[in-house]
Design a protein around this motif. Structure first.
Motif, PDB file in Angstrom:
ATOM      1  N   VAL A   5       9.894 -25.065 -41.537  1.00 42.45           N
ATOM      2  CA  VAL A   5       8.657 -24.684 -40.859  1.00 42.45           C
ATOM      3  C   VAL A   5       7.581 -25.699 -41.205  1.00 42.45           C
ATOM      4  CG1 VAL A   5       6.887 -22.938 -40.549  1.00 42.45           C
ATOM      5  CG2 VAL A   5       9.263 -22.244 -40.944  1.00 42.45           C
ATOM      6  N   GLU A   6       7.083 -26.409 -40.186  1.00 37.70           N
ATOM      7  CA  GLU A   6       6.028 -27.386 -40.385  1.00 37.70           C
ATOM      8  C   GLU A   6       4.653 -26.740 -40.263  1.00 37.70           C
ATOM      9  OE1 GLU A   6       9.243 -29.463 -37.769  1.00 37.70           O
ATOM     10  OE2 GLU A   6       8.243 -27.513 -37.918  1.00 37.70           O
ATOM     11  N   SER A   7       3.685 -27.372 -40.917  1.00 46.98           N
ATOM     12  CA  SER A   7       2.294 -26.967 -40.793  1.00 46.98           C
ATOM     13  C   SER A   7       1.422 -28.160 -41.120  1.00 46.98           C
ATOM     14  CB  SER A   7       1.979 -25.801 -41.737  1.00 46.98           C
ATOM     15  OG  SER A   7       2.190 -26.186 -43.088  1.00 46.98           O
ATOM     16  N   GLY A   8       0.131 -28.010 -40.832  1.00 49.35           N
ATOM     17  CA  GLY A   8      -0.825 -29.045 -41.197  1.00 49.35           C
ATOM     18  C   GLY A   8      -1.288 -29.932 -40.069  1.00 49.35           C
ATOM     19  N   GLY A   9      -0.720 -29.746 -38.884  1.00 52.58           N
ATOM     20  CA  GLY A   9      -1.177 -30.549 -37.758  1.00 52.58           C
ATOM     21  C   GLY A   9      -2.574 -30.140 -37.314  1.00 52.58           C
ATOM     22  N   GLY A  10      -3.124 -30.932 -36.407  1.00 51.70           N
ATOM     23  CA  GLY A  10      -4.451 -30.620 -35.893  1.00 51.70           C
ATOM     24  C   GLY A  10      -5.054 -31.803 -35.185  1.00 51.70           C
ATOM     25  N   ALA A  92       1.237 -36.961 -31.366  1.00 53.75           N
ATOM     26  CA  ALA A  92       2.598 -36.505 -31.038  1.00 53.75           C
ATOM     27  C   ALA A  92       2.825 -35.144 -31.680  1.00 53.75           C
ATOM     28  CB  ALA A  92       3.644 -37.494 -31.553  1.00 53.75           C
ATOM     29  N   VAL A  93       3.935 -34.540 -31.324  1.00 53.58           N
ATOM     30  CA  VAL A  93       4.432 -33.396 -32.073  1.00 53.58           C
ATOM     31  C   VAL A  93       5.318 -33.950 -33.185  1.00 53.58           C
ATOM     32  CG1 VAL A  93       5.816 -31.287 -32.014  1.00 53.58           C
ATOM     33  CG2 VAL A  93       4.364 -31.893 -30.059  1.00 53.58           C
ATOM     34  N   SER A 109      21.563 -37.522 -36.348  1.00 50.20           N
ATOM     35  CA  SER A 109      22.207 -37.296 -37.640  1.00 50.20           C
ATOM     36  C   SER A 109      21.767 -35.992 -38.290  1.00 50.20           C
ATOM     37  CB  SER A 109      21.889 -38.441 -38.597  1.00 50.20           C
ATOM     38  OG  SER A 109      22.463 -39.650 -38.179  1.00 50.20           O
ATOM     39  N   TYR A 110      20.619 -35.485 -37.866  1.00 49.55           N
ATOM     40  CA  TYR A 110      20.030 -34.339 -38.543  1.00 49.55           C
ATOM     41  C   TYR A 110      20.456 -33.041 -37.880  1.00 49.55           C
ATOM     42  CZ  TYR A 110      17.073 -37.707 -40.966  1.00 49.55           C
ATOM     43  OH  TYR A 110      16.619 -38.741 -41.738  1.00 49.55           O
ATOM     44  N   GLY A 111      20.913 -32.109 -38.690  1.00 48.45           N
ATOM     45  CA  GLY A 111      21.415 -30.863 -38.138  1.00 48.45           C
ATOM     46  C   GLY A 111      20.414 -29.729 -38.120  1.00 48.45           C
ATOM     47  N   TYR A 112      19.323 -29.888 -38.855  1.00 49.00           N
ATOM     48  CA  TYR A 112      18.341 -28.819 -38.957  1.00 49.00           C
ATOM     49  C   TYR A 112      16.961 -29.358 -38.613  1.00 49.00           C
ATOM     50  CZ  TYR A 112      22.150 -26.703 -41.553  1.00 49.00           C
ATOM     51  OH  TYR A 112      23.378 -26.215 -41.928  1.00 49.00           O
ATOM     52  N   TRP A 113      16.236 -28.590 -37.812  1.00 48.31           N
ATOM     53  CA  TRP A 113      14.923 -29.016 -37.318  1.00 48.31           C
ATOM     54  C   TRP A 113      13.934 -27.871 -37.398  1.00 48.31           C
ATOM     55  CZ3 TRP A 113      13.826 -33.958 -35.595  1.00 48.31           C
ATOM     56  CH2 TRP A 113      14.922 -34.811 -35.442  1.00 48.31           C
ATOM     57  N   GLY A 114      12.668 -28.233 -37.650  1.00 49.46           N
ATOM     58  CA  GLY A 114      11.604 -27.270 -37.532  1.00 49.46           C
ATOM     59  C   GLY A 114      11.119 -27.192 -36.095  1.00 49.46           C
ATOM     60  N   GLN A 115      10.105 -26.365 -35.892  1.00 51.71           N
ATOM     61  CA  GLN A 115       9.599 -26.149 -34.532  1.00 51.71           C
ATOM     62  C   GLN A 115       8.576 -27.187 -34.117  1.00 51.71           C
ATOM     63  OE1 GLN A 115       8.399 -24.677 -37.166  1.00 51.71           O
ATOM     64  NE2 GLN A 115       6.184 -24.874 -36.889  1.00 51.71           N
ATOM     65  N   GLY A 116       8.076 -27.944 -35.067  1.00 51.58           N
ATOM     66  CA  GLY A 116       7.128 -29.005 -34.779  1.00 51.58           C
ATOM     67  C   GLY A 116       5.688 -28.574 -34.975  1.00 51.58           C
ATOM     68  N   THR A 117       4.829 -29.544 -35.249  1.00 52.31           N
ATOM     69  CA  THR A 117       3.400 -29.307 -35.370  1.00 52.31           C
ATOM     70  C   THR A 117       2.671 -30.435 -34.648  1.00 52.31           C
ATOM     71  OG1 THR A 117       1.592 -28.850 -36.931  1.00 52.31           O
ATOM     72  CG2 THR A 117       3.202 -30.496 -37.608  1.00 52.31           C
ATOM     73  N   GLN A 118       1.656 -30.071 -33.881  1.00 51.94           N
ATOM     74  CA  GLN A 118       0.948 -31.039 -33.037  1.00 51.94           C
ATOM     75  C   GLN A 118      -0.089 -31.811 -33.849  1.00 51.94           C
ATOM     76  OE1 GLN A 118       1.206 -31.738 -29.503  1.00 51.94           O
ATOM     77  NE2 GLN A 118      -0.116 -33.452 -30.112  1.00 51.94           N
ATOM     78  N   VAL A 119      -0.060 -33.115 -33.711  1.00 50.86           N
ATOM     79  CA  VAL A 119      -1.085 -33.986 -34.277  1.00 50.86           C
ATOM     80  C   VAL A 119      -1.747 -34.717 -33.116  1.00 50.86           C
ATOM     81  CG1 VAL A 119      -1.529 -36.026 -35.690  1.00 50.86           C
ATOM     82  CG2 VAL A 119       0.072 -34.270 -36.494  1.00 50.86           C
ATOM     83  N   THR A 120      -3.059 -34.583 -33.028  1.00 53.65           N
ATOM     84  CA  THR A 120      -3.818 -35.252 -31.974  1.00 53.65           C
ATOM     85  C   THR A 120      -4.902 -36.094 -32.617  1.00 53.65           C
ATOM     86  OG1 THR A 120      -3.413 -33.425 -30.444  1.00 53.65           O
ATOM     87  CG2 THR A 120      -5.182 -34.958 -29.887  1.00 53.65           C
ATOM     88  N   VAL A 121      -4.897 -37.372 -32.297  1.00 48.05           N
ATOM     89  CA  VAL A 121      -5.878 -38.301 -32.841  1.00 48.05           C
ATOM     90  C   VAL A 121      -6.801 -38.733 -31.712  1.00 48.05           C
ATOM     91  CG1 VAL A 121      -6.255 -40.435 -34.114  1.00 48.05           C
ATOM     92  CG2 VAL A 121      -4.173 -39.095 -34.517  1.00 48.05           C
ATOM     93  N   SER A 122      -8.072 -38.459 -31.872  1.00 44.76           N
ATOM     94  CA  SER A 122      -9.046 -38.829 -30.846  1.00 44.76           C
ATOM     95  C   SER A 122      -9.647 -40.183 -31.174  1.00 44.76           C
ATOM     96  CB  SER A 122     -10.145 -37.776 -30.759  1.00 44.76           C
ATOM     97  OG  SER A 122     -10.847 -37.697 -31.984  1.00 44.76           O
ATOM     98  N   SER A 123      -9.789 -40.994 -30.141  1.00 46.64           N
ATOM     99  CA  SER A 123     -10.324 -42.343 -30.359  1.00 46.64           C
ATOM    100  C   SER A 123     -11.810 -42.392 -30.069  1.00 46.64           C
ATOM    101  CB  SER A 123      -9.583 -43.338 -29.468  1.00 46.64           C
ATOM    102  OG  SER A 123      -9.653 -42.929 -28.128  1.00 46.64           O
TER     103      SER A 123
END
Length: 123
Positions: A5-10, A92-93, A109-123
């Motif tokens: 489980v990922e977290s910390g995006g924004g 990206a996610v 190669s990876y068998g296990y994945w989280g659901q992803g967390t969105q990172v958005t960088v504003s310029s």
């Protein structure tokens, strides 16, 4: 079996920093190579960083080398991705992934994945 489980995006301004976290469950977490990948809209999933089960070996995509740092705490079953000097191309996610035996930069190669967390960088 490993669940992630990922977290910390924004949303962050260009030049800023974020730290992503990946919480893992499973008895054998400490034996897994852990990877971070990202996928931008309309693009394929790409490798970002990875580290060995002990954390002693780390790997980075050229595009993030020197800006991102991957680490893990096996006692807490956590993996982190510290991202500094972010730019719009980092939007990206972001996905955390785990595998016992991998080609570190290969998503297949990876068998296990989280659901992803969105990172958005504003310029």
């Amino acid at each position: 079996q490993v669940q992630l489980v990922e977290s910390g995006g924004g949303l962050v301004q260009a030049g800023g920093s974020l730290r992503l976290s990946c919480a893992a469950s499973g008895r054998t977490f400490s034996s897994y190579t852990m990877g971070w990948f990202r996928q931008a809209p309309g693009k394929e999933r790409e490798f970002v960083a990875a580290l060995s089960w002990s954390g002693g070996s780390t790997y980075y995509a050229d595009s993030v080398k020197g800006r991102f740092t991957v680490s893990r705490d096996n006692a807490k079953k956590m993996v982190y991705l510290q991202m500094n000097s972010l730019n719009a191309e980092d939007t990206a996610v972001y996905y955390c992934a785990a595998a016992r035996y991998v080609t570190v930069a290969s998503a297949a190669s990876y068998g296990y994945w989280g659901q992803g967390t969105q990172v958005t960088v504003s310029s």
